[in-house]
Scaffold this motif. Structure first.
Motif, PDB file in Angstrom:
ATOM      1  N   LYS A  85      55.708 -43.812  19.854  1.00 56.77           N
ATOM      2  CA  LYS A  85      55.901 -44.840  18.844  1.00 56.77           C
ATOM      3  C   LYS A  85      55.452 -44.239  17.504  1.00 56.77           C
ATOM      4  CE  LYS A  85      54.930 -49.537  17.535  1.00 56.77           C
ATOM      5  NZ  LYS A  85      54.099 -50.707  17.686  1.00 56.77           N
ATOM      6  N   PRO A  86      56.396 -43.673  16.748  1.00 58.43           N
ATOM      7  CA  PRO A  86      56.016 -42.990  15.502  1.00 58.43           C
ATOM      8  C   PRO A  86      55.320 -43.918  14.501  1.00 58.43           C
ATOM      9  CG  PRO A  86      58.332 -42.595  16.047  1.00 58.43           C
ATOM     10  CD  PRO A  86      57.830 -43.660  16.965  1.00 58.43           C
ATOM     11  N   GLY A  87      54.391 -43.355  13.749  1.00 59.39           N
ATOM     12  CA  GLY A  87      53.678 -44.103  12.719  1.00 59.39           C
ATOM     13  C   GLY A  87      54.493 -44.280  11.453  1.00 59.39           C
ATOM     14  N   ILE A  88      55.663 -43.711  11.436  1.00 63.51           N
ATOM     15  CA  ILE A  88      56.596 -43.830  10.312  1.00 63.51           C
ATOM     16  C   ILE A  88      57.902 -44.341  10.912  1.00 63.51           C
ATOM     17  CG2 ILE A  88      57.819 -42.571   8.493  1.00 63.51           C
ATOM     18  CD1 ILE A  88      55.570 -40.383   8.981  1.00 63.51           C
ATOM     19  N   THR A  89      58.533 -45.311  10.249  1.00 64.25           N
ATOM     20  CA  THR A  89      59.793 -45.846  10.749  1.00 64.25           C
ATOM     21  C   THR A  89      60.852 -45.818   9.652  1.00 64.25           C
ATOM     22  OG1 THR A  89      59.448 -48.150  10.087  1.00 64.25           O
ATOM     23  CG2 THR A  89      58.484 -47.459  12.211  1.00 64.25           C
ATOM     24  N   GLU A  90      62.023 -46.303  10.006  1.00 61.29           N
ATOM     25  CA  GLU A  90      63.121 -46.407   9.045  1.00 61.29           C
ATOM     26  C   GLU A  90      62.748 -47.313   7.873  1.00 61.29           C
ATOM     27  OE1 GLU A  90      63.211 -47.066  12.276  1.00 61.29           O
ATOM     28  OE2 GLU A  90      64.779 -45.833  13.181  1.00 61.29           O
ATOM     29  N   ASN A  91      61.791 -48.219   8.109  1.00 63.91           N
ATOM     30  CA  ASN A  91      61.405 -49.192   7.085  1.00 63.91           C
ATOM     31  C   ASN A  91      60.185 -48.794   6.271  1.00 63.91           C
ATOM     32  OD1 ASN A  91      63.491 -51.016   7.732  1.00 63.91           O
ATOM     33  ND2 ASN A  91      62.342 -51.637   9.535  1.00 63.91           N
ATOM     34  N   THR A  92      59.648 -47.610   6.514  1.00 60.25           N
ATOM     35  CA  THR A  92      58.509 -47.131   5.724  1.00 60.25           C
ATOM     36  C   THR A  92      58.961 -46.921   4.279  1.00 60.25           C
ATOM     37  OG1 THR A  92      57.511 -46.051   7.643  1.00 60.25           O
ATOM     38  CG2 THR A  92      56.823 -45.269   5.464  1.00 60.25           C
ATOM     39  N   ILE A  93      58.178 -47.436   3.353  1.00 61.56           N
ATOM     40  CA  ILE A  93      58.523 -47.305   1.933  1.00 61.56           C
ATOM     41  C   ILE A  93      58.273 -45.870   1.478  1.00 61.56           C
ATOM     42  CG2 ILE A  93      57.940 -48.047  -0.423  1.00 61.56           C
ATOM     43  CD1 ILE A  93      59.497 -50.141   1.157  1.00 61.56           C
ATOM     44  N   CYS A  94      59.259 -45.327   0.768  1.00 61.54           N
ATOM     45  CA  CYS A  94      59.198 -43.957   0.245  1.00 61.54           C
ATOM     46  C   CYS A  94      59.594 -43.954  -1.226  1.00 61.54           C
ATOM     47  CB  CYS A  94      60.158 -43.057   1.022  1.00 61.54           C
ATOM     48  SG  CYS A  94      59.740 -42.891   2.771  1.00 61.54           S
ATOM     49  N   VAL A  95      59.279 -42.858  -1.887  1.00 63.08           N
ATOM     50  CA  VAL A  95      59.662 -42.678  -3.279  1.00 63.08           C
ATOM     51  C   VAL A  95      60.377 -41.343  -3.397  1.00 63.08           C
ATOM     52  CG1 VAL A  95      58.843 -42.542  -5.675  1.00 63.08           C
ATOM     53  CG2 VAL A  95      57.593 -43.950  -4.005  1.00 63.08           C
ATOM     54  N   GLY A  96      61.566 -41.368  -3.963  1.00 65.14           N
ATOM     55  CA  GLY A  96      62.314 -40.142  -4.221  1.00 65.14           C
ATOM     56  C   GLY A  96      62.177 -39.772  -5.683  1.00 65.14           C
ATOM     57  N   LEU A  97      61.935 -38.500  -5.941  1.00 62.28           N
ATOM     58  CA  LEU A  97      61.749 -38.015  -7.311  1.00 62.28           C
ATOM     59  C   LEU A  97      62.676 -36.826  -7.550  1.00 62.28           C
ATOM     60  CD1 LEU A  97      58.066 -37.972  -6.492  1.00 62.28           C
ATOM     61  CD2 LEU A  97      58.810 -39.301  -8.426  1.00 62.28           C
ATOM     62  N   ALA A  98      63.254 -36.777  -8.740  1.00 55.54           N
ATOM     63  CA  ALA A  98      64.109 -35.649  -9.091  1.00 55.54           C
ATOM     64  C   ALA A  98      63.810 -35.203 -10.516  1.00 55.54           C
ATOM     65  CB  ALA A  98      65.585 -36.041  -8.975  1.00 55.54           C
ATOM     66  N   ARG A  99      63.711 -33.900 -10.685  1.00 60.89           N
ATOM     67  CA  ARG A  99      63.520 -33.277 -11.999  1.00 60.89           C
ATOM     68  C   ARG A  99      62.321 -33.852 -12.763  1.00 60.89           C
ATOM     69  NH1 ARG A  99      68.105 -34.618 -10.774  1.00 60.89           N
ATOM     70  NH2 ARG A  99      68.266 -36.380 -12.182  1.00 60.89           N
ATOM     71  N   VAL A 100      61.199 -33.976 -12.068  1.00 56.09           N
ATOM     72  CA  VAL A 100      59.989 -34.569 -12.654  1.00 56.09           C
ATOM     73  C   VAL A 100      59.604 -33.822 -13.929  1.00 56.09           C
ATOM     74  CG1 VAL A 100      57.513 -34.969 -12.295  1.00 56.09           C
ATOM     75  CG2 VAL A 100      59.151 -35.456 -10.460  1.00 56.09           C
ATOM     76  N   GLY A 101      59.377 -34.583 -14.973  1.00 58.22           N
ATOM     77  CA  GLY A 101      58.966 -34.017 -16.257  1.00 58.22           C
ATOM     78  C   GLY A 101      60.113 -33.674 -17.183  1.00 58.22           C
ATOM     79  N   ALA A 102      61.329 -33.644 -16.677  1.00 55.29           N
ATOM     80  CA  ALA A 102      62.505 -33.348 -17.507  1.00 55.29           C
ATOM     81  C   ALA A 102      63.003 -34.644 -18.158  1.00 55.29           C
ATOM     82  CB  ALA A 102      63.608 -32.728 -16.652  1.00 55.29           C
ATOM     83  N   PRO A 103      63.745 -34.530 -19.240  1.00 56.58           N
ATOM     84  CA  PRO A 103      64.260 -35.739 -19.901  1.00 56.58           C
ATOM     85  C   PRO A 103      65.147 -36.600 -18.993  1.00 56.58           C
ATOM     86  CG  PRO A 103      64.566 -33.818 -21.311  1.00 56.58           C
ATOM     87  CD  PRO A 103      64.085 -33.312 -19.989  1.00 56.58           C
ATOM     88  N   ASP A 104      65.773 -35.986 -18.004  1.00 56.72           N
ATOM     89  CA  ASP A 104      66.665 -36.736 -17.112  1.00 56.72           C
ATOM     90  C   ASP A 104      66.029 -36.995 -15.743  1.00 56.72           C
ATOM     91  OD1 ASP A 104      66.750 -34.094 -16.272  1.00 56.72           O
ATOM     92  OD2 ASP A 104      68.880 -34.166 -15.742  1.00 56.72           O
ATOM     93  N   GLU A 105      64.694 -37.065 -15.688  1.00 57.36           N
ATOM     94  CA  GLU A 105      64.019 -37.307 -14.418  1.00 57.36           C
ATOM     95  C   GLU A 105      64.494 -38.635 -13.826  1.00 57.36           C
ATOM     96  OE1 GLU A 105      59.661 -37.339 -14.608  1.00 57.36           O
ATOM     97  OE2 GLU A 105      59.689 -39.428 -15.149  1.00 57.36           O
ATOM     98  N   LYS A 106      64.520 -38.678 -12.492  1.00 56.81           N
ATOM     99  CA  LYS A 106      64.917 -39.905 -11.799  1.00 56.81           C
ATOM    100  C   LYS A 106      63.896 -40.222 -10.726  1.00 56.81           C
ATOM    101  CE  LYS A 106      69.818 -40.308 -12.421  1.00 56.81           C
ATOM    102  NZ  LYS A 106      71.109 -40.536 -11.808  1.00 56.81           N
ATOM    103  N   ILE A 107      63.653 -41.518 -10.559  1.00 58.70           N
ATOM    104  CA  ILE A 107      62.740 -42.010  -9.537  1.00 58.70           C
ATOM    105  C   ILE A 107      63.434 -43.159  -8.828  1.00 58.70           C
ATOM    106  CG2 ILE A 107      60.475 -43.039  -9.087  1.00 58.70           C
ATOM    107  CD1 ILE A 107      59.570 -41.802 -11.784  1.00 58.70           C
ATOM    108  N   ALA A 108      63.365 -43.162  -7.514  1.00 53.33           N
ATOM    109  CA  ALA A 108      63.924 -44.261  -6.722  1.00 53.33           C
ATOM    110  C   ALA A 108      62.943 -44.587  -5.610  1.00 53.33           C
ATOM    111  CB  ALA A 108      65.275 -43.872  -6.129  1.00 53.33           C
ATOM    112  N   SER A 109      62.797 -45.877  -5.306  1.00 54.10           N
ATOM    113  CA  SER A 109      61.922 -46.276  -4.210  1.00 54.10           C
ATOM    114  C   SER A 109      62.686 -47.190  -3.269  1.00 54.10           C
ATOM    115  CB  SER A 109      60.674 -46.978  -4.744  1.00 54.10           C
ATOM    116  OG  SER A 109      61.042 -48.161  -5.442  1.00 54.10           O
ATOM    117  N   GLY A 110      62.284 -47.144  -2.013  1.00 57.29           N
ATOM    118  CA  GLY A 110      62.916 -47.974  -0.986  1.00 57.29           C
ATOM    119  C   GLY A 110      62.488 -47.497   0.375  1.00 57.29           C
TER     120      GLY A 110
END
Length: 167
Positions: A92-117
């Motif tokens: 029984k994994p301690g992480i599931t499909e419903n675990t909240i995560c944060v995706g980050l792209a190009r951190v610190g750049a003018p076009d950085e993107k952040i998504a959570s879900g």
């Protein structure tokens, strides 16, 4: 930039590209351990730059493969595969499909993107060009949760599962 409290991060891990014959899962145990302790996990995603194919390496040719950079959705897909594999083994994994995560792209750049879900949502999110990182959350403070909603892929993913205590 992830809006998560820095002192709440556990051990950082790396997620590597899988091959047909090599699919390591050892990093998953560290994510679970961090989560058990209520800590977030920063997942650094694999990059392949200046890599040679096995054939070119054996023949001594200095021909390199095109660079590859793991995306948040590729990392999420691998984590989902590990979860499924562990369930098939009776765990029984301690992480599931419903675990909240944060995706980050190009951190610190003018076009950085952040998504959570949820982890499932991260497997379909598109954050554009590299470099990407993924954060698997631990126990979240209500303020962290409220701030993550600003970057949510779908705000309903935060309604039922985000503030649950980890066990």
């Amino acid at each position: 930039c992830s809006v998560l409290q820095l002192y709440n991060f556990g051990e950082t891990i790396s997620i590597v590209f899988w091959t047909d014959t090599w699919k390591p899962e050892s990093f998953f145990d560290k994510i679970e351990k961090n989560r058990q302790n209520g800590m977030h996990t920063l997942c650094l995603l694999d990059i392949k730059v200046k890599e040679q194919s096995l054939e070119n390496l054996l023949k001594g040719r200095k021909i390199y493969e095109p660079p590859r950079y793991m995306s948040v959705n590729q990392a999420a897909e691998q984590l989902l595969a590990i979860i499924e594999n562990r369930r098939l083994q009776g765990e029984k994994p301690g992480i599931t499909e419903n675990t909240i995560c944060v995706g980050l792209a190009r951190v610190g750049a003018p076009d950085e993107k952040i998504a959570s879900g949820t982890l499932q949502q991260m497997s379909t999110v598109e954050l554009g060009a590299p470099l990407h990182s993924l954060i698997v959350t631990g126990t979240m403070h209500p303020l962290e949760l409220e701030m993550l909603k600003l970057f949510s892929v779908d705000s309903s993913s935060f309604e039922n599962n985000a503030c649950q205590k980890t066990t």
